[in-house]
Design a protein around this motif. Structure first.
Motif, short mmCIF file in Angstrom:
data_model
loop_
_atom_site.label_atom_id
_atom_site.label_comp_id
_atom_site.label_asym_id
_atom_site.label_seq_id
_atom_site.Cartn_x
_atom_site.Cartn_y
_atom_site.Cartn_z
N TYR A 11 0.84 -1.20 0.00
CA TYR A 11 0.00 0.00 0.00
C TYR A 11 0.87 1.24 0.00
O TYR A 11 1.99 1.24 0.51
CB TYR A 11 -0.93 0.01 1.22
CG TYR A 11 -2.02 -1.02 1.10
CD1 TYR A 11 -3.18 -0.75 0.40
CD2 TYR A 11 -1.87 -2.27 1.67
CE1 TYR A 11 -4.17 -1.70 0.27
CE2 TYR A 11 -2.86 -3.23 1.55
CZ TYR A 11 -4.01 -2.94 0.85
OH TYR A 11 -4.99 -3.89 0.71
N SER A 12 0.33 2.33 -0.54
CA SER A 12 1.07 3.59 -0.62
C SER A 12 1.22 4.21 0.76
O SER A 12 0.48 3.89 1.69
CB SER A 12 0.34 4.57 -1.54
OG SER A 12 -0.87 5.00 -0.91
N LYS A 13 2.17 5.12 0.85
CA LYS A 13 2.40 5.83 2.11
C LYS A 13 1.15 6.60 2.52
O LYS A 13 0.81 6.66 3.71
CB LYS A 13 3.59 6.79 1.94
CG LYS A 13 4.00 7.46 3.24
CD LYS A 13 5.08 8.50 3.01
CE LYS A 13 6.41 7.86 2.86
NZ LYS A 13 7.52 8.85 2.82
N THR A 14 0.44 7.15 1.57
CA THR A 14 -0.78 7.89 1.86
C THR A 14 -1.84 7.00 2.49
O THR A 14 -2.48 7.36 3.47
CB THR A 14 -1.33 8.54 0.57
OG1 THR A 14 -0.30 9.35 0.00
CG2 THR A 14 -2.57 9.35 0.84
N ARG A 15 -2.05 5.79 1.92
CA ARG A 15 -3.05 4.86 2.46
C ARG A 15 -2.67 4.38 3.85
O ARG A 15 -3.51 4.28 4.73
CB ARG A 15 -3.21 3.65 1.53
CG ARG A 15 -3.87 3.95 0.21
CD ARG A 15 -5.35 4.24 0.33
NE ARG A 15 -6.03 2.99 0.70
CZ ARG A 15 -7.18 2.95 1.32
NH1 ARG A 15 -7.80 4.03 1.67
NH2 ARG A 15 -7.73 1.79 1.63
N SER A 33 -0.78 6.01 6.01
CA SER A 33 -0.96 7.15 6.89
C SER A 33 -2.42 7.33 7.25
O SER A 33 -2.76 7.60 8.40
CB SER A 33 -0.42 8.41 6.20
OG SER A 33 -0.66 9.54 6.99
N GLU A 34 -3.30 7.17 6.27
CA GLU A 34 -4.75 7.27 6.52
C GLU A 34 -5.20 6.20 7.51
O GLU A 34 -5.98 6.47 8.42
CB GLU A 34 -5.49 7.11 5.19
CG GLU A 34 -6.99 7.27 5.30
CD GLU A 34 -7.64 7.12 3.94
OE1 GLU A 34 -8.41 6.15 3.76
OE2 GLU A 34 -7.40 7.97 3.07
#
Length: 113
Positions: free
Chosen positions: A6-10, A12-13
């Motif tokens: 998963y991406s860093k954004t996901r 973090s969310e």
């Protein structure tokens, strides 16, 4: 990031608790990447999903999408929980008044440990 898929954004969310309640698939991949035990994390995720007003059908569908039964807890943990579980449950029952609630609270406590 790379290990979870998963991406860093996901991620973090997920960690901030923003957005929709995450599927078990995402939570599972992050816990595996971090080397956390699966079974207690799944029980905690399930309890939190219920607190987020997710119905049992949604919870079970989310769990079924991940074909992983989990691993056995470490032997010292099994020995500890086996030795104190009955006493902890008896103590919890004195305050919670039902076996079901007492067992649930003790299980949650052991999961957090």
């Amino acid at each position: 990031m790379e290990r979870s898929g998963y991406s860093k954004t996901r991620i973090s969310e997920l960690l901030r608790g923003n957005g929709n309640y995450p599927l078990w698939e995402m939570t599972f991949s992050v816990t595996r990447a971090l080397g956390l035990p699966t079974q207690p994390m799944r029980r905690l995720w399930t309890a939190a999903a219920r607190e987020a007003h997710k119905d049992d059908g949604w919870i079970h569908r989310s769990i079924r999408q991940v074909a992983h039964a989990g691993e056995e807890p470490p032997l010292p943990y099994q020995a500890f929980t086996g030795a104190v579980q009955d006493a902890y449950t008896d103590y919890a029952r004195a305050f919670l008044l039902t076996d079901r609630r007492a067992r649930w609270v003790v299980s949650e406590t052991f999961d957090i440990l």
